[in-house]
Structure formats: C-alpha cells, structure tokens
Design a protein around this motif. Sequence first.
Motif, PDB file in Angstrom:
ATOM      1  N   TRP A   1       0.831  -1.211   0.000  1.00 53.08           N
ATOM      2  CA  TRP A   1       0.000   0.000   0.000  1.00 53.08           C
ATOM      3  C   TRP A   1       0.865   1.261   0.000  1.00 53.08           C
ATOM      4  O   TRP A   1       0.589   2.211  -0.726  1.00 53.08           O
ATOM      5  CB  TRP A   1      -0.915   0.022   1.221  1.00 53.08           C
ATOM      6  N   ILE A   2       1.893   1.250   0.845  1.00 49.09           N
ATOM      7  CA  ILE A   2       2.782   2.415   0.932  1.00 49.09           C
ATOM      8  C   ILE A   2       3.522   2.624  -0.393  1.00 49.09           C
ATOM      9  O   ILE A   2       3.617   3.745  -0.897  1.00 49.09           O
ATOM     10  CB  ILE A   2       3.777   2.249   2.098  1.00 49.09           C
ATOM     11  N   VAL A   3       4.028   1.513  -0.956  1.00 47.47           N
ATOM     12  CA  VAL A   3       4.740   1.603  -2.238  1.00 47.47           C
ATOM     13  C   VAL A   3       3.800   2.121  -3.331  1.00 47.47           C
ATOM     14  O   VAL A   3       4.163   2.984  -4.133  1.00 47.47           O
ATOM     15  CB  VAL A   3       5.314   0.227  -2.630  1.00 47.47           C
ATOM     16  N   ARG A   4       2.564   1.609  -3.357  1.00 47.09           N
ATOM     17  CA  ARG A   4       1.596   2.057  -4.356  1.00 47.09           C
ATOM     18  C   ARG A   4       1.287   3.543  -4.198  1.00 47.09           C
ATOM     19  O   ARG A   4       1.209   4.289  -5.196  1.00 47.09           O
ATOM     20  CB  ARG A   4       0.309   1.244  -4.236  1.00 47.09           C
ATOM     21  N   SER A   5       1.123   4.002  -2.954  1.00 45.49           N
ATOM     22  CA  SER A   5       0.844   5.422  -2.710  1.00 45.49           C
ATOM     23  C   SER A   5       2.000   6.302  -3.187  1.00 45.49           C
ATOM     24  O   SER A   5       1.779   7.341  -3.817  1.00 45.49           O
ATOM     25  CB  SER A   5       0.588   5.657  -1.219  1.00 45.49           C
ATOM     26  N   LEU A   6       3.225   5.860  -2.893  1.00 40.56           N
ATOM     27  CA  LEU A   6       4.397   6.620  -3.324  1.00 40.56           C
ATOM     28  C   LEU A   6       4.514   6.647  -4.849  1.00 40.56           C
ATOM     29  O   LEU A   6       4.809   7.690  -5.446  1.00 40.56           O
ATOM     30  CB  LEU A   6       5.668   6.029  -2.711  1.00 40.56           C
ATOM     31  N   LEU A   7       4.269   5.497  -5.490  1.00 45.87           N
ATOM     32  CA  LEU A   7       4.360   5.441  -6.951  1.00 45.87           C
ATOM     33  C   LEU A   7       3.277   6.294  -7.607  1.00 45.87           C
ATOM     34  O   LEU A   7       3.532   6.961  -8.621  1.00 45.87           O
ATOM     35  CB  LEU A   7       4.252   3.986  -7.421  1.00 45.87           C
ATOM     36  N   ASN A   8       2.074   6.267  -7.043  1.00 49.22           N
ATOM     37  CA  ASN A   8       1.009   7.118  -7.584  1.00 49.22           C
ATOM     38  C   ASN A   8       1.347   8.596  -7.419  1.00 49.22           C
ATOM     39  O   ASN A   8       1.024   9.419  -8.283  1.00 49.22           O
ATOM     40  CB  ASN A   8      -0.319   6.812  -6.892  1.00 49.22           C
ATOM     41  N   THR A   9       2.004   8.921  -6.308  1.00 46.33           N
ATOM     42  CA  THR A   9       2.440  10.303  -6.098  1.00 46.33           C
ATOM     43  C   THR A   9       3.482  10.697  -7.138  1.00 46.33           C
ATOM     44  O   THR A   9       3.402  11.783  -7.734  1.00 46.33           O
ATOM     45  CB  THR A   9       3.034  10.464  -4.684  1.00 46.33           C
ATOM     46  N   ILE A  10       4.452   9.807  -7.354  1.00 48.05           N
ATOM     47  CA  ILE A  10       5.488  10.079  -8.358  1.00 48.05           C
ATOM     48  C   ILE A  10       4.859  10.208  -9.741  1.00 48.05           C
ATOM     49  O   ILE A  10       5.213  11.090 -10.526  1.00 48.05           O
ATOM     50  CB  ILE A  10       6.547   8.944  -8.336  1.00 48.05           C
ATOM     51  N   LYS A  11       3.896   9.316 -10.041  1.00 43.00           N
ATOM     52  CA  LYS A  11       3.221   9.361 -11.347  1.00 43.00           C
ATOM     53  C   LYS A  11       2.501  10.697 -11.549  1.00 43.00           C
ATOM     54  O   LYS A  11       2.649  11.342 -12.592  1.00 43.00           O
ATOM     55  CB  LYS A  11       2.217   8.217 -11.438  1.00 43.00           C
ATOM     56  N   ASP A  12       1.735  11.110 -10.525  1.00 38.59           N
ATOM     57  CA  ASP A  12       0.990  12.368 -10.641  1.00 38.59           C
ATOM     58  C   ASP A  12       1.943  13.562 -10.760  1.00 38.59           C
ATOM     59  O   ASP A  12       1.664  14.522 -11.489  1.00 38.59           O
ATOM     60  CB  ASP A  12       0.069  12.560  -9.433  1.00 38.59           C
ATOM     61  N   TYR A  13       3.060  13.496 -10.045  1.00 41.17           N
ATOM     62  CA  TYR A  13       4.023  14.592 -10.103  1.00 41.17           C
ATOM     63  C   TYR A  13       4.689  14.670 -11.476  1.00 41.17           C
ATOM     64  O   TYR A  13       4.819  15.761 -12.057  1.00 41.17           O
ATOM     65  CB  TYR A  13       5.082  14.417  -9.018  1.00 41.17           C
TER      66      TYR A  13
END
Length: 417
Positions: free
Chosen positions: A118-130
């Motif tokens: 979950w944490i990895v997915r949240s971080l990756l989604n943040t990186i993707k959106d950025y």
Amino acid sequence: MDNLRHLLYEYLINSGFSVKTAEYLNMLALLLALLIVVFIVDIITRKLLLTAFNRFASASKSNFDDLMVKNKVSRNVAHIIPLLIAIRFIPDVLYDFQTLENIIEKGLEVFAIILTLWIVRSLLNTIKDYLKTLPRLKDKPIDSYIQVFMIFAWVAGFMSAIAIITDIPFIQFVTGLGAVSAVIILVFKDTIMGFVASIQVSINDMVRIGDWITFEKYGADGDVVEINLATVKVQNFDKTITTIPTYALISDSFKNWRGMVSSDGRRIKRALNIKMDSVHYLTKNEIDKLSAIEIITPYLESRQVDIAAYNAENNINKELLLNGKNLTNLGVFRKYVQTYIEQHSAINKDMTIMVRQLAPTTQGIPIEIYAFSSDKRWLNYEYIMADIFDHVIAATPYFDLEIFELPSNSSFTSLHP
C-alpha cells in the motif's frame, strides 16, 4: 506485560475460576486491551502524521507533498507503528496459546506485506501524478511503467505471503514456481503482451498522450487520454471513450496525426468530377470572354502569343481547331483553380500547391486540389476547404464545363412533364 499477565491470572484464580478458564479469560482480556491500545495509537499516529503532512504541504512551494497527501501516503505510513506494537506484544498476550500465536503472527506478517505494498503504491502514484505535471513528460506512458513495477511488487508480495503461511523458505518457494511457469505465462498472457507492447510503444515513440489517432478496427478516432499496461484509452470526437489493447498498437495498423499537427499545414486533397463531353477547344471569342477573368488574364495573353507563334512558325491550318496548339476550357480551368489556390490567404505557400487531373472514370474526369491550409484547427480547416470548393464549383460554368452527378428524381421528371 509478563507482570500484568501474572497479576491478572492470580486475580482470576483467586476469584474462583478454574485454571483453564483463567488462562482463557486472561488471554482474552489482554488481547482486548492490546486491540484497544493499537486502535488508539493508530488514531493518534494518523492524526499527528496527517497534521504534520498538511502543514508541511501548505508551507512548501512544491506540489509533490500535496500529491503525497492526496494519495494517502501519510495515512498508510501511520499504520506502521500500531502494527509494530501488535507484533511486539502478541507473543506475550498469547504466551500460553502457541498455535493461536503462530496463526496471528503469520497474519500480522502478511498484513505487514500488504501494508508495505500500500505504501509503495501510494508513493508510486504520487510520483506518477508529479511527473505528469512536468511539461516534458506529459505525453509519456508513465502509467505503464508504474503498473509494471506494481505487478512485480504484488507478485513478490503474494509469493512472500504464501511462503510465510506455508512455512516454506522464500527462495525454495520461488524455485518451486518454475514447475508452474507455463501456467503463469498462460494466465498473464495479456499482461505480458501489454508490457512488451508498452516498452515498444515508448521506445519507438509510436503514440503519446494527447496524440490524435485513427484506428478503424476499433472504431477509434480522437485523442489519446491514457496509456497503461493493458489498454490505450481514446476519447473520440463525439466524446465517447474507445479502449484499445496496448499490444494492438504494434500488431495492427493505425494512423497517428501527430505529424500533421506538428507540421506547418493540414492537407486538403479533394476532387471535382468534370463531365467529359463538356471539354472542348476554345475559340477566339471564348478566349476573349475568359480574358475578363482577372487572375488568368496574364496567363491567357502569354499563352496566346506562344501558341500563335508556334502555329505561324509551323504553318498550321487553323481552319480546324484540332490542328496545331490550342487551349481547352478544362486546361484553362485548371490554371484558374491553381492561381486561385496560390493566392488564397489561408493556404500555406511554402508547402505543395497543385491542381492535377486524375485518370478518367465512369463519373468523369477528376480535377483534384492538393494543398495545405495554414490553420490546422479542425473547425477552421473545414471552413477553409468549404470556402475553396464553394468558389470552384460556382466558377465551373464560366468555363462552359459541367460537374458530373448522378441523376435525381427531378432529372427524370423534367424528361416527362
């Protein structure tokens, strides 16, 4: 924790409970107390982290931390401390119940794996959106890369969870999967094909987000709005969404209009069909009449001088128009349309401008206009093309030419009044 367990146990024994009952009640009481503590710590930790993240995001100029809050990074990270507390104290709570202790410890370890994902997915989604906010990366298939990484992460997490539940060492469990690799490949065939296609699409720069593509097989005609591992989403011009398998971009043929959009003009390529029996040589009177059309006056004057000189030099008998060099109404019409297009304000003069005669058909002689409009916007492009053909169609009768069209009901009615 040991002292508390002993005190509670002695209290239950002194209260008249049997040894077995006292052990169960002792375990249940401590387990309930641990759950309450974990729940309270989770709420406090979550509120503290959310407050800290929100304050930091408000003070920071970058939008990366805002995206972290949006994708619930802080909320997921907040679960780590309650989980560590549970893992630390479960052995003490279930000291006298080894089987239950093993089951709950394995459950907590599996939850730790899920929480990590979950944490990895949240971080990756943040990186993707950025990354999508960066102009140079807006048209890149970032979703595909994130999905590929998450697939590997979920597979690794799933295998780790199975290894924990079955008490099989992780390396040994992974080695044993070789025997069922064929089944895995079959199950994940579309995913594997999509992964390979995503890499090829990205490396070869075949499609970008925002490109206008036409894919007749799937009925797609619009702008690419999303590229991920399995599908490409196209928003058609009627605002419907067409989903295309990613691997279809490399296995089938489609049209990408990016070259036109990035060029200096949008092509106009359309023809009028002229009735063949309306084509004839021009007489002197007809040429004089056409000379009143200003944009071809210089051309007619120049051509008449050249034709007269040639015919005189070769002693051509001009009592018959067929002899020697002559002008035709179709040839003069082509020159008129060519000059008109070259002088049109909406046509790009630095790109090809051509009015050509195509091979005759049963519908007449096609006279094709081939040029490029300076304005590439769809609405303006259609207006420019319509404006040109409105003029050309209306000009045709001035050259004693007729446009071919199939007969209508009114045509037959006029024959039998």
